[in-house]
Design a protein around this motif. Structure first.
Motif, PDB file in Angstrom:
ATOM      1  N   PRO A   1      -0.230   6.776  -5.940  1.00 38.90           N
ATOM      2  CA  PRO A   1      -0.448   6.318  -4.562  1.00 38.90           C
ATOM      3  C   PRO A   1      -1.850   5.748  -4.356  1.00 38.90           C
ATOM      4  O   PRO A   1      -2.773   6.029  -5.132  1.00 38.90           O
ATOM      5  CB  PRO A   1      -0.260   7.595  -3.741  1.00 38.90           C
ATOM      6  CG  PRO A   1      -0.679   8.689  -4.662  1.00 38.90           C
ATOM      7  CD  PRO A   1      -0.213   8.234  -6.029  1.00 38.90           C
ATOM      8  N   ASP A   2      -2.001   4.975  -3.287  1.00 38.35           N
ATOM      9  CA  ASP A   2      -3.298   4.417  -2.910  1.00 38.35           C
ATOM     10  C   ASP A   2      -4.054   5.349  -1.961  1.00 38.35           C
ATOM     11  O   ASP A   2      -5.257   5.191  -1.764  1.00 38.35           O
ATOM     12  CB  ASP A   2      -3.094   3.070  -2.211  1.00 38.35           C
ATOM     13  CG  ASP A   2      -2.418   2.076  -3.132  1.00 38.35           C
ATOM     14  OD1 ASP A   2      -3.002   1.759  -4.178  1.00 38.35           O
ATOM     15  OD2 ASP A   2      -1.295   1.644  -2.812  1.00 38.35           O
ATOM     16  N   LEU A   3      -3.331   6.297  -1.359  1.00 42.49           N
ATOM     17  CA  LEU A   3      -3.905   7.249  -0.410  1.00 42.49           C
ATOM     18  C   LEU A   3      -3.032   8.491  -0.416  1.00 42.49           C
ATOM     19  O   LEU A   3      -1.803   8.399  -0.542  1.00 42.49           O
ATOM     20  CB  LEU A   3      -3.925   6.645   1.003  1.00 42.49           C
ATOM     21  CG  LEU A   3      -4.328   7.561   2.158  1.00 42.49           C
ATOM     22  CD1 LEU A   3      -5.807   7.932   2.074  1.00 42.49           C
ATOM     23  CD2 LEU A   3      -4.028   6.890   3.494  1.00 42.49           C
ATOM     24  N   VAL A   4      -3.674   9.666  -0.270  1.00 43.05           N
ATOM     25  CA  VAL A   4      -2.949  10.928  -0.187  1.00 43.05           C
ATOM     26  C   VAL A   4      -3.241  11.579   1.159  1.00 43.05           C
ATOM     27  O   VAL A   4      -4.410  11.715   1.544  1.00 43.05           O
ATOM     28  CB  VAL A   4      -3.349  11.893  -1.325  1.00 43.05           C
ATOM     29  CG1 VAL A   4      -2.687  13.251  -1.146  1.00 43.05           C
ATOM     30  CG2 VAL A   4      -3.007  11.306  -2.685  1.00 43.05           C
ATOM     31  N   LEU A   5      -2.185  11.970   1.871  1.00 37.91           N
ATOM     32  CA  LEU A   5      -2.304  12.771   3.084  1.00 37.91           C
ATOM     33  C   LEU A   5      -1.892  14.179   2.692  1.00 37.91           C
ATOM     34  O   LEU A   5      -0.750  14.405   2.280  1.00 37.91           O
ATOM     35  CB  LEU A   5      -1.398  12.233   4.188  1.00 37.91           C
ATOM     36  CG  LEU A   5      -1.651  10.789   4.617  1.00 37.91           C
ATOM     37  CD1 LEU A   5      -0.663  10.376   5.698  1.00 37.91           C
ATOM     38  CD2 LEU A   5      -3.077  10.604   5.098  1.00 37.91           C
TER      39      LEU A   5
ATOM     40  N   PHE B   1       0.840  -1.184   0.000  1.00 36.08           N
ATOM     41  CA  PHE B   1       0.000   0.000   0.000  1.00 36.08           C
ATOM     42  C   PHE B   1       0.882   1.243   0.000  1.00 36.08           C
ATOM     43  O   PHE B   1       1.753   1.392   0.847  1.00 36.08           O
ATOM     44  CB  PHE B   1      -0.892  -0.040   1.251  1.00 36.08           C
ATOM     45  CG  PHE B   1      -2.081   0.851   1.200  1.00 36.08           C
ATOM     46  CD1 PHE B   1      -3.189   0.501   0.463  1.00 36.08           C
ATOM     47  CD2 PHE B   1      -2.092   2.042   1.896  1.00 36.08           C
ATOM     48  CE1 PHE B   1      -4.297   1.317   0.425  1.00 36.08           C
ATOM     49  CE2 PHE B   1      -3.190   2.865   1.865  1.00 36.08           C
ATOM     50  CZ  PHE B   1      -4.298   2.506   1.128  1.00 36.08           C
ATOM     51  N   LYS B   2       0.661   2.161  -0.963  1.00 35.90           N
ATOM     52  CA  LYS B   2       1.511   3.339  -1.124  1.00 35.90           C
ATOM     53  C   LYS B   2       0.756   4.595  -0.672  1.00 35.90           C
ATOM     54  O   LYS B   2      -0.360   4.856  -1.128  1.00 35.90           O
ATOM     55  CB  LYS B   2       1.920   3.496  -2.582  1.00 35.90           C
ATOM     56  CG  LYS B   2       2.973   4.550  -2.809  1.00 35.90           C
ATOM     57  CD  LYS B   2       3.293   4.734  -4.281  1.00 35.90           C
ATOM     58  CE  LYS B   2       3.769   3.462  -4.930  1.00 35.90           C
ATOM     59  NZ  LYS B   2       4.154   3.676  -6.344  1.00 35.90           N
ATOM     60  N   ILE B   3       1.390   5.378   0.205  1.00 37.79           N
ATOM     61  CA  ILE B   3       0.789   6.591   0.739  1.00 37.79           C
ATOM     62  C   ILE B   3       1.662   7.784   0.385  1.00 37.79           C
ATOM     63  O   ILE B   3       2.868   7.789   0.641  1.00 37.79           O
ATOM     64  CB  ILE B   3       0.625   6.503   2.273  1.00 37.79           C
ATOM     65  CG1 ILE B   3      -0.268   5.313   2.636  1.00 37.79           C
ATOM     66  CG2 ILE B   3       0.055   7.812   2.822  1.00 37.79           C
ATOM     67  CD1 ILE B   3      -0.392   5.055   4.117  1.00 37.79           C
TER      68      ILE B   3
ATOM     69  N   SER C   1      -9.734   9.183  -8.322  1.00 35.59           N
ATOM     70  CA  SER C   1     -10.659   9.107  -7.188  1.00 35.59           C
ATOM     71  C   SER C   1      -9.958   8.517  -5.960  1.00 35.59           C
ATOM     72  O   SER C   1     -10.610   7.998  -5.059  1.00 35.59           O
ATOM     73  CB  SER C   1     -11.880   8.264  -7.557  1.00 35.59           C
ATOM     74  OG  SER C   1     -11.489   6.954  -7.896  1.00 35.59           O
ATOM     75  N   VAL C   2      -8.641   8.605  -5.925  1.00 40.87           N
ATOM     76  CA  VAL C   2      -7.865   8.097  -4.790  1.00 40.87           C
ATOM     77  C   VAL C   2      -8.364   8.770  -3.504  1.00 40.87           C
ATOM     78  O   VAL C   2      -8.715   9.953  -3.516  1.00 40.87           O
ATOM     79  CB  VAL C   2      -6.352   8.357  -5.004  1.00 40.87           C
ATOM     80  CG1 VAL C   2      -6.029   9.834  -5.000  1.00 40.87           C
ATOM     81  CG2 VAL C   2      -5.523   7.626  -3.970  1.00 40.87           C
ATOM     82  N   PRO C   3      -8.418   8.041  -2.396  1.00 41.03           N
ATOM     83  CA  PRO C   3      -8.811   8.665  -1.127  1.00 41.03           C
ATOM     84  C   PRO C   3      -7.815   9.752  -0.715  1.00 41.03           C
ATOM     85  O   PRO C   3      -6.604   9.581  -0.865  1.00 41.03           O
ATOM     86  CB  PRO C   3      -8.795   7.511  -0.124  1.00 41.03           C
ATOM     87  CG  PRO C   3      -8.876   6.275  -0.943  1.00 41.03           C
ATOM     88  CD  PRO C   3      -8.222   6.593  -2.254  1.00 41.03           C
TER      89      PRO C   3
END
Length: 97
Positions: free
Chosen positions: A46-50, A2-4, A72-74
């Motif tokens: 990425p799978d998620l963006v902060l 999982f890539k953040i 539409s990545v979270p």
């Protein structure tokens, strides 16, 4: 794995978050060139963006719109901002853009 992606201009905060996620075995992409965020996003997928709100040049709201235009990545916002208008803008960005 999982890539953040972490988009945070405060190096100390970015490093703490990155180190913590790395310890939990996530792959971390730290953005440090804030004029080329979309390029880095497309390259790393990425799978998620902060995402921080207060960024140089353009704010997190702008980058949220740019990312939403192609993915539409979270996205999770990280911010110390707590004014009602900031919260409304965050919800608008996440729900309707």
């Amino acid at each position: 794995m999982f890539k953040i992606m972490i988009i945070e201009d405060d190096e100390k905060i970015r490093k703490i978050v990155a180190d913590t996620l790395t310890k939990w075995k996530y792959e971390v992409v730290e953005v440090m060139e804030f004029d080329h965020i979309l390029d880095e996003f497309e390259k790393s997928q990425p799978d998620l963006v902060l995402l921080d709100i207060n960024l140089p040049t353009f704010d997190g709201f702008y980058w949220c719109q740019q990312i939403r235009a192609i993915s539409s990545v979270p996205i999770l916002f990280l911010s110390s901002r707590n004014q009602n208008m900031d919260i409304i803008e965050l919800l608008w960005q996440l729900l309707f853009v």
